[in-house]
Design a protein around this motif. Structure first.
Motif, PDB file in Angstrom:
ATOM      1  N   ARG A 135       0.797  -1.226   0.000  1.00  0.00           N
ATOM      2  CA  ARG A 135       0.000   0.000   0.000  1.00  0.00           C
ATOM      3  C   ARG A 135       0.826   1.271   0.000  1.00  0.00           C
ATOM      4  O   ARG A 135       0.307   2.342  -0.319  1.00  0.00           O
ATOM      5  CB  ARG A 135      -0.928   0.013   1.223  1.00  0.00           C
ATOM      6  CG  ARG A 135      -1.815  -1.211   1.350  1.00  0.00           C
ATOM      7  CD  ARG A 135      -2.479  -1.235   2.709  1.00  0.00           C
ATOM      8  NE  ARG A 135      -1.480  -1.209   3.785  1.00  0.00           N
ATOM      9  CZ  ARG A 135      -1.787  -1.107   5.078  1.00  0.00           C
ATOM     10  NH1 ARG A 135      -3.055  -1.005   5.449  1.00  0.00           N
ATOM     11  NH2 ARG A 135      -0.827  -1.099   5.986  1.00  0.00           N
ATOM     12  N   LYS A 162      -0.501  -7.233   2.137  1.00  0.00           N
ATOM     13  CA  LYS A 162      -1.687  -6.371   2.267  1.00  0.00           C
ATOM     14  C   LYS A 162      -2.187  -5.863   0.914  1.00  0.00           C
ATOM     15  O   LYS A 162      -2.692  -4.740   0.800  1.00  0.00           O
ATOM     16  CB  LYS A 162      -1.400  -5.206   3.215  1.00  0.00           C
ATOM     17  CG  LYS A 162      -0.895  -5.652   4.588  1.00  0.00           C
ATOM     18  CD  LYS A 162      -0.691  -4.496   5.541  1.00  0.00           C
ATOM     19  CE  LYS A 162      -0.162  -4.976   6.881  1.00  0.00           C
ATOM     20  NZ  LYS A 162      -0.015  -3.888   7.875  1.00  0.00           N
ATOM     21  N   ASP A 164      -4.738  -6.643  -0.736  1.00  0.00           N
ATOM     22  CA  ASP A 164      -6.193  -6.472  -0.816  1.00  0.00           C
ATOM     23  C   ASP A 164      -6.608  -5.034  -0.539  1.00  0.00           C
ATOM     24  O   ASP A 164      -7.707  -4.620  -0.901  1.00  0.00           O
ATOM     25  CB  ASP A 164      -6.888  -7.406   0.182  1.00  0.00           C
ATOM     26  CG  ASP A 164      -6.436  -7.142   1.613  1.00  0.00           C
ATOM     27  OD1 ASP A 164      -7.219  -6.599   2.414  1.00  0.00           O
ATOM     28  OD2 ASP A 164      -5.277  -7.465   1.943  1.00  0.00           O
ATOM     29  N   ASP A 165      -5.702  -4.275   0.092  1.00  0.00           N
ATOM     30  CA  ASP A 165      -6.030  -2.898   0.465  1.00  0.00           C
ATOM     31  C   ASP A 165      -5.331  -1.880  -0.443  1.00  0.00           C
ATOM     32  O   ASP A 165      -5.195  -0.716  -0.075  1.00  0.00           O
ATOM     33  CB  ASP A 165      -5.606  -2.665   1.926  1.00  0.00           C
ATOM     34  CG  ASP A 165      -6.330  -1.481   2.547  1.00  0.00           C
ATOM     35  OD1 ASP A 165      -7.443  -1.150   2.079  1.00  0.00           O
ATOM     36  OD2 ASP A 165      -5.781  -0.883   3.494  1.00  0.00           O
ATOM     37  N   SER A 196      -1.915 -11.439   0.075  1.00  0.00           N
ATOM     38  CA  SER A 196      -2.843 -10.881   1.055  1.00  0.00           C
ATOM     39  C   SER A 196      -3.185 -11.983   2.046  1.00  0.00           C
ATOM     40  O   SER A 196      -3.708 -13.030   1.661  1.00  0.00           O
ATOM     41  CB  SER A 196      -4.129 -10.376   0.392  1.00  0.00           C
ATOM     42  OG  SER A 196      -5.127 -10.134   1.375  1.00  0.00           O
ATOM     43  N   GLU A 198      -5.407 -11.700   4.170  1.00  0.00           N
ATOM     44  CA  GLU A 198      -6.864 -11.620   4.351  1.00  0.00           C
ATOM     45  C   GLU A 198      -7.608 -12.452   3.314  1.00  0.00           C
ATOM     46  O   GLU A 198      -8.537 -13.186   3.639  1.00  0.00           O
ATOM     47  CB  GLU A 198      -7.315 -10.162   4.269  1.00  0.00           C
ATOM     48  CG  GLU A 198      -6.874  -9.302   5.432  1.00  0.00           C
ATOM     49  CD  GLU A 198      -7.504  -9.730   6.749  1.00  0.00           C
ATOM     50  OE1 GLU A 198      -8.693 -10.101   6.736  1.00  0.00           O
ATOM     51  OE2 GLU A 198      -6.805  -9.694   7.771  1.00  0.00           O
ATOM     52  N   THR A 199      -7.216 -12.355   2.049  1.00  0.00           N
ATOM     53  CA  THR A 199      -7.946 -13.030   0.973  1.00  0.00           C
ATOM     54  C   THR A 199      -7.283 -14.317   0.504  1.00  0.00           C
ATOM     55  O   THR A 199      -7.893 -15.106  -0.209  1.00  0.00           O
ATOM     56  CB  THR A 199      -8.085 -12.098  -0.245  1.00  0.00           C
ATOM     57  OG1 THR A 199      -6.782 -11.863  -0.819  1.00  0.00           O
ATOM     58  CG2 THR A 199      -8.702 -10.764   0.158  1.00  0.00           C
ATOM     59  N   LEU A 201      -4.637 -14.289  -1.449  1.00  0.00           N
ATOM     60  CA  LEU A 201      -3.939 -13.990  -2.694  1.00  0.00           C
ATOM     61  C   LEU A 201      -2.450 -14.291  -2.557  1.00  0.00           C
ATOM     62  O   LEU A 201      -1.805 -13.843  -1.611  1.00  0.00           O
ATOM     63  CB  LEU A 201      -4.131 -12.518  -3.055  1.00  0.00           C
ATOM     64  CG  LEU A 201      -3.329 -12.000  -4.269  1.00  0.00           C
ATOM     65  CD1 LEU A 201      -3.878 -12.602  -5.553  1.00  0.00           C
ATOM     66  CD2 LEU A 201      -3.362 -10.475  -4.321  1.00  0.00           C
TER      67      LEU A 201
END
Length: 215
Positions: A135, A162, A164-165, A196, A198-199, A201
């Motif tokens: 990011r 990160k 996904d952001d 990511s 979170e996802t 990826l």
């Protein structure tokens, strides 16, 4: 994954990574001094990056465990090398974060002491995974860490976290920049992996890379 030239090759590497990281992964050692490292054994992969880059979250995502690596709300809290045994085939080494607050000073103090000695003198260390936040722009501390890795003659691979952001256009720009940075260092691996926690990826691709280095 750079070696995978066909869909079959890629599928085989992804499966090898899945199988490896389906094995039990447990913490077994922590060291704050260079003379207190665990005995040299099988291949090791170390994870490093700026404080708050998402290192613990990525390690947890790779191993499929929610609390294997402690996720701290206080950047720069970890000040030791933490060793994890992955299926008796690979050792994952969680290194202290660098660059929080006074970036250059933090890197100099932490990495020219225990960290640099570990990197330079560990014969079983196959690769360092250098995490950078997708990011934000590359920081001076990241560039200094790359130089120290290069000076220690330790192969390193950049992994963006990160993702996904991050906006798609920015992510593409960050990836190209990271690839250029990697190519500018003799010890840099040309393949940059975008991830990511979170996802999910990029997690299968990173697992595949590490499986190729396992015993």
């Amino acid at each position: 994954m750079a070696e995978a030239r066909t869909p079959e090759d890629r599928a085989a590497l992804i499966e090898a990574g899945r199988v490896l990281f389906a094995q039990p992964c447990t913490f077994f050692y922590a060291s704050q001094k260079i003379d207190q490292l665990p005995p040299v054994g099988g291949p090791e992969i170390a994870f490093c990056g700026r404080s708050n880059v998402g290192k613990s979250s990525l390690v947890n995502a790779l191993t499929g465990q929610k609390a294997l690596a402690r996720v701290s709300n206080t950047p720069g809290r970890t000040k030791q090398l933490n060793f994890f045994n992955l299926g008796d085939r690979l050792t994952l080494v969680d290194m202290p974060g660098y660059g929080y607050a006074q970036a250059s000073k933090s890197v100099k103090e932490d990495w020219q002491g225990l960290m640099f000695d570990f990197l330079r003198g560990r014969p079983t260390l196959r690769r360092v995974i250098l995490l950078m936040d997708a990011r934000i722009e590359t920081k001076a501390s990241d560039r200094m860490a790359m130089k120290l890795l290069n000076d220690a003659a330790v192969a390193f691979q950049i992994v963006l976290t990160k993702a996904d952001d991050a906006k798609p256009w920015w992510l593409e720009q960050r990836t190209r920049e990271a690839e250029t940075l990697a190519r500018s260092h003799t010890a840099g691996h040309p393949l940059v992996i975008v991830t990511s926690a979170e996802t999910g990826l990029g997690i299968p691709e990173l697992r595949a890379e590490l499986a190729a280095l396992a015993g």
